[in-house]
Design a protein around this motif. Structure first.
Motif, short mmCIF file in Angstrom:
data_model
loop_
_atom_site.label_atom_id
_atom_site.label_comp_id
_atom_site.label_asym_id
_atom_site.label_seq_id
_atom_site.Cartn_x
_atom_site.Cartn_y
_atom_site.Cartn_z
N ALA A 1 94.45 66.06 105.55
CA ALA A 1 92.14 66.71 104.56
C ALA A 1 91.49 67.00 105.60
O ALA A 1 90.85 68.39 105.62
CB ALA A 1 91.95 65.54 103.90
N PHE A 2 91.12 66.49 106.43
CA PHE A 2 90.28 66.62 107.47
C PHE A 2 90.59 67.05 108.86
O PHE A 2 90.14 67.84 109.77
CB PHE A 2 89.61 65.41 108.10
CG PHE A 2 88.78 64.60 107.51
CD1 PHE A 2 87.27 65.31 107.41
CD2 PHE A 2 88.61 63.24 106.80
CE1 PHE A 2 86.93 64.76 107.06
CE2 PHE A 2 88.23 62.70 105.89
CZ PHE A 2 86.97 63.24 106.38
N LEU A 3 92.33 67.21 109.26
CA LEU A 3 92.42 67.57 110.62
C LEU A 3 93.58 68.59 110.38
O LEU A 3 94.16 69.35 110.92
CB LEU A 3 93.48 66.58 110.94
CG LEU A 3 92.00 65.29 111.58
CD1 LEU A 3 92.78 64.44 112.66
CD2 LEU A 3 91.05 66.06 112.63
N LEU B 1 94.19 61.49 103.74
CA LEU B 1 92.73 61.37 104.70
C LEU B 1 93.24 62.21 106.11
O LEU B 1 92.38 63.83 106.16
CB LEU B 1 92.03 60.28 105.15
CG LEU B 1 91.81 59.39 103.70
CD1 LEU B 1 90.76 58.86 104.66
CD2 LEU B 1 90.53 61.07 103.25
N THR C 1 88.40 68.30 117.47
CA THR C 1 88.25 68.92 116.51
C THR C 1 89.67 69.92 116.26
O THR C 1 90.70 68.96 116.39
CB THR C 1 87.51 70.26 116.82
OG1 THR C 1 88.54 71.37 117.33
CG2 THR C 1 86.42 70.42 117.28
N ALA C 2 90.16 70.48 114.48
CA ALA C 2 91.08 70.00 114.04
C ALA C 2 91.82 70.98 114.75
O ALA C 2 93.11 71.00 114.38
CB ALA C 2 90.78 70.58 112.84
N ARG D 1 89.17 61.14 115.07
CA ARG D 1 88.66 62.47 115.20
C ARG D 1 88.15 61.87 113.39
O ARG D 1 87.63 63.34 112.91
CB ARG D 1 89.87 63.13 115.09
CG ARG D 1 90.43 62.88 116.63
CD ARG D 1 91.07 64.09 116.67
NE ARG D 1 91.99 64.78 117.95
CZ ARG D 1 91.75 65.33 118.94
NH1 ARG D 1 91.08 66.73 118.39
NH2 ARG D 1 92.39 65.78 119.64
N ILE D 2 88.07 61.16 112.46
CA ILE D 2 87.21 61.57 111.33
C ILE D 2 86.81 60.45 111.00
O ILE D 2 86.85 59.32 111.42
CB ILE D 2 88.94 61.70 110.21
CG1 ILE D 2 89.64 60.03 110.04
CG2 ILE D 2 90.01 62.63 110.48
CD1 ILE D 2 90.50 59.97 109.20
#
Length: 235
Positions: free
Chosen positions: A232-234, A229, A93-94, A185-186
């Motif tokens: 943005a996600f992490l 990217l 997870t982030a 993870r993404i």
């Protein structure tokens, strides 16, 4: 050309022989240096190149077999083969991402990969070098979602390989493993993959044309898109 296999299958340190052997073998698999269904080098060759005993090597191979990465086959055409389907990477997870380590990995990747593209374009490439680049480019462009990460990694390593710098290829492999741990993870987004494939083609075209400035710029744009990217996600 210094192959990624030569760079990865280098002597390990005596103090952590088993652990480093597992790491090197797993790197070669996860980065697509030894592809799905392909056979690893022979036990004798691997032991010599890694500087470990056959007992240590067998223990490492057994560990990877138990984890679902390889299988051993007997007979005339036997050996250790990479499984067609690899285990899914561990989900994260982030909140698990250390901010400093995250930015460090992206910074290192940017420096190494833009430099590798520039250096590759500055060399007079052999016909084998050129075939290697176009071949790995084609494999990445036609890869399915399940195999895309490995084919993508293989192309980026090919760029380092044609610089003829073993040290750079080794550093790129290590850095790529760090980035892949983040990428795993993404989600894989198909529009992004189409864009990445177009950027890959621009990078390789610039290298083959012998244009270091264009190669460095094309790689920088590609890496910055991936970094966006990831942030943005992490981040």
């Amino acid at each position: 050309m210094v192959s990624a296999g030569e760079a990865l299958f280098r002597p390990v340190r005596a103090g952590n022989a088993f652990e480093e052997t597992v790491e090197r073998l797993l790197q070669s698999i996860r980065l697509g240096v030894v592809g799905a269904g392909e056979r690893l080098p022979s036990e004798r060759e691997l032991a010599e190149r890694l500087g470990v005993s056959r007992v240590t090597l067998r223990e490492a191979i057994r560990a990877l077999a138990d984890a679902g990465y390889v299988e051993s086959r007997r007979g005339r055409y036997g050996g250790t083969f990479v499984n067609q389907s690899l285990p899914e990477p561990a989900e994260g997870t982030a909140g698990d991402v250390d901010a400093a380590a995250f930015e460090d990995a992206l910074c290192l990747r940017h420096v190494l990969e833009t430099g590798a593209a520039e250096a590759a374009a500055a060399r007079t490439l052999s016909p084998a070098d050129r075939r290697h680049l176009t071949g790995t480019l084609g494999e990445a462009a036609t890869a399915g979602l399940a195999d895309y990460r490995r084919k993508d990694s293989r192309l980026h390593l090919a760029i380092a390989e044609v610089t003829a710098s073993g040290s750079l290829t080794t550093a790129m492999a290590d850095a790529r493993m760090r980035v892949n741990q983040l990428l795993d993870r993404i989600p894989l987004l198909e529009p992004n993959l189409e864009h990445s494939n177009a950027q890959h083609a621009a990078i390789v075209d610039a290298i083959l044309a012998g244009d270091p400035v264009a190669a460095r710029q094309a790689m920088a744009e590609h890496i910055e898109g991936t970094a966006s990217l990831l942030r943005a996600f992490l981040a």
